[in-house]
Design an enzyme around this catalytic site. Sequence first.
Site, PDB file in Angstrom:
ATOM      1  N   ASP A   1      -0.362  43.587  -0.007  1.00 39.60           N
ATOM      2  CA  ASP A   1       0.751  43.961   0.406  1.00 39.60           C
ATOM      3  C   ASP A   1       1.452  42.569   0.964  1.00 39.60           C
ATOM      4  O   ASP A   1       1.411  42.446   2.202  1.00 39.60           O
ATOM      5  CB  ASP A   1       0.767  45.192   1.521  1.00 39.60           C
ATOM      6  CG  ASP A   1       0.236  46.202   0.974  1.00 39.60           C
ATOM      7  OD1 ASP A   1       1.224  47.028   0.402  1.00 39.60           O
ATOM      8  OD2 ASP A   1      -0.851  46.392   1.067  1.00 39.60           O
TER       9      ASP A   1
ATOM     10  N   GLY B   1     -10.836  47.702  -1.367  1.00 42.63           N
ATOM     11  CA  GLY B   1      -9.840  46.890  -0.609  1.00 42.63           C
ATOM     12  C   GLY B   1      -9.984  46.585   0.768  1.00 42.63           C
ATOM     13  O   GLY B   1      -9.942  45.736   1.570  1.00 42.63           O
ATOM     14  N   HIS B   2     -10.010  47.949   1.374  1.00 40.20           N
ATOM     15  CA  HIS B   2     -10.048  48.191   2.824  1.00 40.20           C
ATOM     16  C   HIS B   2     -11.403  47.707   3.216  1.00 40.20           C
ATOM     17  O   HIS B   2     -11.537  47.033   4.197  1.00 40.20           O
ATOM     18  CB  HIS B   2      -9.998  49.584   3.297  1.00 40.20           C
ATOM     19  CG  HIS B   2      -8.830  50.221   2.745  1.00 40.20           C
ATOM     20  ND1 HIS B   2      -8.615  51.469   2.060  1.00 40.20           N
ATOM     21  CD2 HIS B   2      -7.505  49.967   3.400  1.00 40.20           C
ATOM     22  CE1 HIS B   2      -7.373  51.891   2.008  1.00 40.20           C
ATOM     23  NE2 HIS B   2      -6.615  51.009   2.673  1.00 40.20           N
TER      24      HIS B   2
HETATM   25  P1  AMP Z   1      -3.110  50.823   3.487  1.00 39.22           P
HETATM   26  O1  AMP Z   1      -4.004  51.766   4.014  1.00 39.22           O
HETATM   27  O2  AMP Z   1      -2.719  51.039   2.033  1.00 39.22           O
HETATM   28  O3  AMP Z   1      -1.887  50.820   4.502  1.00 39.22           O
HETATM   29  O4  AMP Z   1      -3.541  49.296   3.336  1.00 39.22           O
HETATM   30  C1  AMP Z   1      -4.402  49.047   4.774  1.00 39.22           C
HETATM   31  C2  AMP Z   1      -4.837  47.542   4.474  1.00 39.22           C
HETATM   32  O5  AMP Z   1      -5.375  47.407   3.363  1.00 39.22           O
HETATM   33  C3  AMP Z   1      -3.351  46.665   4.287  1.00 39.22           C
HETATM   34  O6  AMP Z   1      -3.439  45.416   5.067  1.00 39.22           O
HETATM   35  C4  AMP Z   1      -3.285  46.462   2.898  1.00 39.22           C
HETATM   36  O7  AMP Z   1      -2.849  45.339   2.563  1.00 39.22           O
HETATM   37  C5  AMP Z   1      -4.783  46.265   2.602  1.00 39.22           C
HETATM   38  N1  AMP Z   1      -5.077  46.583   1.199  1.00 39.22           N
HETATM   39  C6  AMP Z   1      -4.726  47.525   0.462  1.00 39.22           C
HETATM   40  N2  AMP Z   1      -5.117  47.633  -0.912  1.00 39.22           N
HETATM   41  C7  AMP Z   1      -5.873  46.525  -0.819  1.00 39.22           C
HETATM   42  C8  AMP Z   1      -6.533  45.848  -1.899  1.00 39.22           C
HETATM   43  N3  AMP Z   1      -6.549  46.297  -3.074  1.00 39.22           N
HETATM   44  N4  AMP Z   1      -7.212  44.599  -1.759  1.00 39.22           N
HETATM   45  C9  AMP Z   1      -7.189  44.007  -0.500  1.00 39.22           C
HETATM   46  N5  AMP Z   1      -6.480  44.866   0.695  1.00 39.22           N
HETATM   47  C10 AMP Z   1      -5.822  45.870   0.364  1.00 39.22           C
END
Ligand code: AMP
Length: 281
Positions: free
Chosen positions: A150, A36-37
């Site tokens: 999110d 995702g990241h």
């Molecule tokens: P986090 O590290 O969980 O705070 O996420 C960092 C960024 O990655 C945020 O903009 C999240 O929305 C995005 N993100 C997390 N999981 C996914 C995913 N499965 N698909 C796309 N973007 C994601």
Amino acid sequence: MEIISDKAAMAARSEAVRLEGKTIAFVPTMGYLHEGHLSLLKKGRSLCDYLVLSIFVNPTQFGPNEDLDAYPRDEERDQKVAREAGVDAIFMPNNEMMYGPNYQTYVALEKLPYHLCGLSRPVHFRGVATVVTKLFNIVRPHTAIFGEKDFQQLAVIRQMVKDLDFGIEIIGGPTVREPDGLAMSSRNAYLTPEQRKDAAALYKSLNQAQEMVSAGEKSAAAILEKASETILAVPGAEIDYAKLCDPATLDDVEAIAGPALMALAVKIGATRLIDNKVLEP
Ligand code: AMP
């Protein structure tokens, strides 16, 4: 790839890049990187000359009984993955660097946080808006990319950038999923193998909802009842919320009249998972 932990050094690097006439794309994360990241980094890489990734497990967006201390971390692997993704600089400050002694300024929105996750996590979006403001001021990007996974966070950031005239282009990236549909998340690492299998129920319920809407169902109550049934069939599952709402305001909708956001937060054991889908009539 540079690894920068000092905020003045990060700001100076960005300034130098800007002076060369280059554009900066920025992907803020809490690390423990997954596909995702990576999809957001790929988008950033394609849009700008210089790509900055931040890794910071931001304490102000966690409530007192949440998983701040348990949040998964793997700096070495993250750095390897980032290098392979073409990141130019990783900004990874520590808590002291971001919130020194006598820290007292916060960014809070008046409406969007009073829905969905904001209700069960009262300080969460204040922490998110504050840290993203600080990161934007340090990194000074032209473009920043956030995940639609999110959804409420993306809405909060877009609103904040508009209200406070940040002049940064905010881009949303689609949710990247595991083969069984589970939205990728660093928190999936908390799940036992059994829970991991069961967690596909969230995606299943979102798809069932779309099928109902496509078949002409208009009643939010009927759609959400079906979703609850699917989710609660999982042993140990507990629904924090299952909502149908207006994608712009996040206000509840009772009857489907246009695209509606279906948003879920479900605890499976001790792990809280979120997912969403915009249902199209
Ligand atoms: P986090 O590290 O969980 O705070 O996420 C960092 C960024 O990655 C945020 O903009 C999240 O929305 C995005 N993100 C997390 N999981 C996914 C995913 N499965 N698909 C796309 N973007 C994601």
